[in-house]
Design a protein around this motif. Structure first.
Motif, PDB file in Angstrom:
ATOM      1  N   LEU A  23       0.829  -1.206   0.000  1.00  0.00           N
ATOM      2  CA  LEU A  23       0.000   0.000   0.000  1.00  0.00           C
ATOM      3  C   LEU A  23       0.866   1.259   0.000  1.00  0.00           C
ATOM      4  CD1 LEU A  23      -3.226   0.440   1.942  1.00  0.00           C
ATOM      5  CD2 LEU A  23      -1.503   2.148   2.302  1.00  0.00           C
ATOM      6  N   MET A  24       1.895   1.259   0.856  1.00  0.00           N
ATOM      7  CA  MET A  24       2.735   2.450   0.967  1.00  0.00           C
ATOM      8  C   MET A  24       3.542   2.670  -0.307  1.00  0.00           C
ATOM      9  SD  MET A  24       4.148   2.527   4.833  1.00  0.00           S
ATOM     10  CE  MET A  24       4.789   0.894   5.023  1.00  0.00           C
ATOM     11  N   ILE A  25       4.026   1.569  -0.880  1.00  0.00           N
ATOM     12  CA  ILE A  25       4.890   1.709  -2.049  1.00  0.00           C
ATOM     13  C   ILE A  25       4.092   2.133  -3.268  1.00  0.00           C
ATOM     14  CG2 ILE A  25       6.337   0.419  -3.631  1.00  0.00           C
ATOM     15  CD1 ILE A  25       7.194  -1.169  -1.085  1.00  0.00           C
ATOM     16  N   THR A  26       2.900   1.552  -3.442  1.00  0.00           N
ATOM     17  CA  THR A  26       2.088   1.985  -4.577  1.00  0.00           C
ATOM     18  C   THR A  26       1.704   3.451  -4.412  1.00  0.00           C
ATOM     19  OG1 THR A  26       0.187   1.035  -3.441  1.00  0.00           O
ATOM     20  CG2 THR A  26       1.156  -0.257  -5.206  1.00  0.00           C
ATOM     21  N   LEU A  27       1.442   3.856  -3.174  1.00  0.00           N
ATOM     22  CA  LEU A  27       1.131   5.272  -2.914  1.00  0.00           C
ATOM     23  C   LEU A  27       2.307   6.148  -3.342  1.00  0.00           C
ATOM     24  CD1 LEU A  27      -0.385   6.495   0.456  1.00  0.00           C
ATOM     25  CD2 LEU A  27       0.949   7.936  -0.998  1.00  0.00           C
ATOM     26  N   ALA A  28       3.502   5.726  -2.932  1.00  0.00           N
ATOM     27  CA  ALA A  28       4.688   6.508  -3.272  1.00  0.00           C
ATOM     28  C   ALA A  28       4.881   6.551  -4.781  1.00  0.00           C
ATOM     29  CB  ALA A  28       5.928   5.916  -2.602  1.00  0.00           C
ATOM     30  N   PHE A  29       4.598   5.444  -5.451  1.00  0.00           N
ATOM     31  CA  PHE A  29       4.756   5.405  -6.913  1.00  0.00           C
ATOM     32  C   PHE A  29       3.793   6.396  -7.587  1.00  0.00           C
ATOM     33  CE2 PHE A  29       3.453   3.465 -11.012  1.00  0.00           C
ATOM     34  CZ  PHE A  29       4.628   3.717 -11.695  1.00  0.00           C
ATOM     35  N   GLY A  30       2.552   6.401  -7.133  1.00  0.00           N
ATOM     36  CA  GLY A  30       1.582   7.345  -7.680  1.00  0.00           C
ATOM     37  C   GLY A  30       2.052   8.779  -7.484  1.00  0.00           C
ATOM     38  N   GLN A  31       2.578   9.059  -6.297  1.00  0.00           N
ATOM     39  CA  GLN A  31       3.035  10.416  -6.018  1.00  0.00           C
ATOM     40  C   GLN A  31       4.278  10.767  -6.826  1.00  0.00           C
ATOM     41  OE1 GLN A  31       0.207  11.624  -4.783  1.00  0.00           O
ATOM     42  NE2 GLN A  31       1.553  13.073  -3.770  1.00  0.00           N
ATOM     43  N   LEU A  32       5.077   9.741  -7.133  1.00  0.00           N
ATOM     44  CA  LEU A  32       6.243   9.981  -7.986  1.00  0.00           C
ATOM     45  C   LEU A  32       5.783  10.477  -9.353  1.00  0.00           C
ATOM     46  CD1 LEU A  32       9.268   9.566  -8.864  1.00  0.00           C
ATOM     47  CD2 LEU A  32       8.533   7.331  -9.637  1.00  0.00           C
ATOM     48  N   LEU A  33       4.790   9.787  -9.927  1.00  0.00           N
ATOM     49  CA  LEU A  33       4.289  10.210 -11.233  1.00  0.00           C
ATOM     50  C   LEU A  33       3.653  11.591 -11.138  1.00  0.00           C
ATOM     51  CD1 LEU A  33       2.806   7.119 -13.020  1.00  0.00           C
ATOM     52  CD2 LEU A  33       5.107   8.007 -12.980  1.00  0.00           C
ATOM     53  N   TYR A  34       2.998  11.846  -9.995  1.00  0.00           N
ATOM     54  CA  TYR A  34       2.398  13.156  -9.773  1.00  0.00           C
ATOM     55  C   TYR A  34       3.481  14.229  -9.836  1.00  0.00           C
ATOM     56  CZ  TYR A  34      -0.178  16.835  -7.275  1.00  0.00           C
ATOM     57  OH  TYR A  34      -0.790  17.997  -6.898  1.00  0.00           O
ATOM     58  N   ALA A  35       4.593  13.973  -9.112  1.00  0.00           N
ATOM     59  CA  ALA A  35       5.690  14.945  -9.109  1.00  0.00           C
ATOM     60  C   ALA A  35       6.268  15.089 -10.506  1.00  0.00           C
ATOM     61  CB  ALA A  35       6.775  14.504  -8.123  1.00  0.00           C
ATOM     62  N   LEU A  36       6.413  13.965 -11.205  1.00  0.00           N
ATOM     63  CA  LEU A  36       6.976  14.034 -12.558  1.00  0.00           C
ATOM     64  C   LEU A  36       6.048  14.814 -13.490  1.00  0.00           C
ATOM     65  CD1 LEU A  36       8.531  10.502 -13.147  1.00  0.00           C
ATOM     66  CD2 LEU A  36       9.688  12.658 -12.689  1.00  0.00           C
TER      67      LEU A  36
END
Lengths: 287, 330
Positions: B109-122
């Protein structure tokens, strides 16, 4: 060169903020098995409470103390009233904290508006220390100092006191702790309130550095989740190391690759996960 | 199977009949619901049939939408664009999933959240490609080779057909041997591993499939909305879809569909009265979780159960699967 050393300090100062919030997050996760998605909201509330107290003409230190206490009390209320009701259903507890992030963030927007604001640096620390040609803002040094003191306190609590022993045991085997006659629910409430208070503390201390804006709760939550993943579940030490690493990488990344700082942080997490899926200091939990 | 055909029949009838009952705005809303229903079903597959709770599923939706937006500037071919949206989202899911599925439960859950936020930042930071915070317009046109589909009603039917198609596809998938193995892995991974199934391969399969489907939904959304922005991959959007799934009922396919429908209708209804939609949404989620009776589809189950018990018919079996489905979120 000297600019980088000053930036290193900034990175470590940010790292300390991440450490304070991640320490609570990781211990809540470790003991209660709940990813507290509302943890970023506690950070936000800490900042806004302090802001309100200061606009009532209290000085920074009193505002800091009150904001931390109020946030911790809010943590107790939320734990007792809501999370405790779902005792043993961990996924539901996570969903509940997720619902709370919407509620708290929207309430904050309602009460304090969406304008970006900052908390003033306290008088006492509104200076800088010059070594050679390097200028270190005193407030950042102070944040680093608080972080280090907190780390020592947490280490002492964890390894030298009865409470720490209960919490360590809770991370290892929750059921066993309960079987030994320890009031697990009380431990949960305490841990949750402690974590909330720490997040509040981080929020107040971060006020003069980060400022306060809508959506900061999400930003800080994601960063601290990454710290927890890197550091390992239920480990304060891991959070400390992970947080400083992230703080440094983020700050230096912003200088060298301004548009990719988040990517670098994420890649660090990926590398750590590939080498040590349980995090730097995490124990292997069979689940 | 008879039951399934019945549901599909109802879906077909309602999709084809609804425009006669709805206003122009209602048709638009229904179109959006079909797209979100596809998206919610993809997450529902992941959560309800594989037990993988992702808080970054919007990442794949956004990948699909941005694929249409970015590639659409160069190639204006609906087949290529939608297909590449599916493939790119699926491949990225495969790639990231191979890493993410090594972790379990909340780490996932935490890692997928971080991945989504990574794309958000990108999406924010790579302004030259994505238009940054302002987002970008979708210039590609919806043309399948027989003229541009531009009228709201035509778009409505297109999305409706896509939705029914995906529903049938997923229904077939979850009832296929692979689908059953995946469900078995959710319920007892160690037993399935002991039986000789490659647990990771199947988890990766379902994760990639869900990612590809979300990409498909995202590409449709790109065409429908004509505009994409970083908000499409924000973690709260992932969370909203998760709420749709929970709202409707985890562990079923039709649940997320109902959840998506109700969510979007509620959102539009409440937003027209107050700005505090997020607050109400959060409170609804908290309540729903506290009451702990599952989603809408499970409430139907409860009524049915009560009804059957009162009538004293023998059929205790029917209440069993519903109980099991509820287990998913406990």
């Amino acid at each position: 060169m000297s600019i980088y050393i000053v930036q290193l300090l900034t990175g470590v100062a940010y790292g300390m903020l991440y450490f304070m919030i991640a320490a609570g997050l990781t211990i809540i996760l470790g003991v209660m098995n709940v990813v507290n998605l509302a943890h970023g909201a506690f950070f936000l509330l800490g900042t806004y409470f302090a802001f309100t107290f200061m606009s009532l003409h209290l000085n920074f230190w009193l505002a800091l103390l009150l904001a931390v206490i109020v946030t911790a009390i809010l943590g107790i209320i939320i734990e007792k009233l809501l999370i405790n009701k779902l005792y043993g259903k961990e996924l539901e507890q996570v969903l509940l904290t997720f619902g709370l992030t919407f509620v708290i963030a929207d309430c904050a927007k309602w009460i304090w508006g969406t304008e970006m604001q900052t908390i003033a640096v306290p008088e006492l620390l509104n200076s800088s220390i010059t070594i050679g040609e390097m200028v270190f803002p005193a407030y950042r040094l102070f944040v680093v100092l608080v972080g280090c003191i907190l780390a020592v306190i947490l280490w002492y609590l964890e390894s030298r006191t009865r409470v720490g022993a209960i919490i360590r045991a809770g991370v290892d085997d929750r059921a066993m702790v309960a079987a030994l006659g320890i009031n697990v629910r009380l431990v949960f409430t305490g841990v949750f309130a402690f974590g909330a208070g720490l997040a509040g503390l981080s929020g107040v201390l971060g006020g003069p550095l980060i400022g306060m804006y809508t959506g900061m709760d999400s930003d800080i939550l994601v960063t601290s989740l990454i710290v927890v993943v890197i550091g390992g579940l239920g480990s304060w030490k891991g959070s400390f190391v992970g947080a400083i690493l992230i703080g440094l990488i983020e700050t230096l990344g912003k200088i060298w690759f301004p548009s990719l700082s988040m990517l670098i942080v994420f890649l660090l997490m990926v590398v750590v996960l590939m080498i040590r899926p349980q995090g730097l200091y995490g124990k292997v939990v069979s689940q | 199977m008879k039951n399934n055909l019945f549901i599909i029949l109802i879906l077909i009838i309602s999709v084809s009949g609804l425009p006669f009952l709805l206003s122009g705005f209602g048709v638009d809303l229904a179109t959006e619901i079909y797209i979100m229903a596809i998206f919610a079903m993809s997450l529902g597959l992941l959560m309800g049939f594989a037990g993988m709770v992702s808080l970054g599923h919007a990442a794949f939706f956004a990948i699909g939408a941005y694929t249409v937006a970015i590639l659409g500037q160069f190639i204006n071919n609906v087949y290529i664009l939608i297909l590449s949206a599916i493939i790119i989202a699926g491949l990225i899911a495969l790639l990231t999933g191979s890493l993410f599925i090594r972790t379990s439960n909340f780490y996932f859950l935490m890692i997928t959240l971080a991945f989504g936020q990574l794309l958000y930042a990108l999406a924010w930071q790579l302004e030259n490609w994505t238009g940054g915070a302002d987002g970008m317009r979708v210039s590609a046109t919806l043309d399948f080779g027989f003229g541009e589909i531009a009228s709201p009603l035509a778009i409505y039917y297109l999305m409706g057909i896509a939705f029914i198609f995906v529903y049938i596809l997923l229904k077939l998938f979850v009832n296929s041997p692979a689908g059953r193995i995946i469900k078995g892995i959710m319920e007892n991974p160690s037993r399935m591993a002991a039986l000789g199934y490659e647990v990771r391969v199947y988890k990766l399969l379902v994760y990639s499939l869900a990612g590809a489907l979300a990409g498909f939904a995202g590409s449709l959304y790109g065409y429908f909305n004509m505009f994409v922005s970083p908000d499409l991959t924000y973690w709260k959007f992932s969370g909203e879809v998760m709420i749709m799934v929970i709202f409707g009922g985890v562990g079923t396919l039709i649940g997320p569909v109902l959840g998506a429908g109700l969510f979007i209708i509620l959102q539009n209804f409440i937003s027209s009265y107050t700005e505090r939609w997020q607050l109400i949404l959060g409170a609804i989620l908290v309540l729903l979780v506290l009451v702990g009776k599952g989603g809408i589809i499970h409430w139907f189950g409860y009524f049915k159960e009560k009804f059957i018990i009162r009538k004293g018919t023998k059929n205790v079996e029917t209440s069993k699967p519903i109980e099991e489905e509820r287990e998913v979120i406990t």
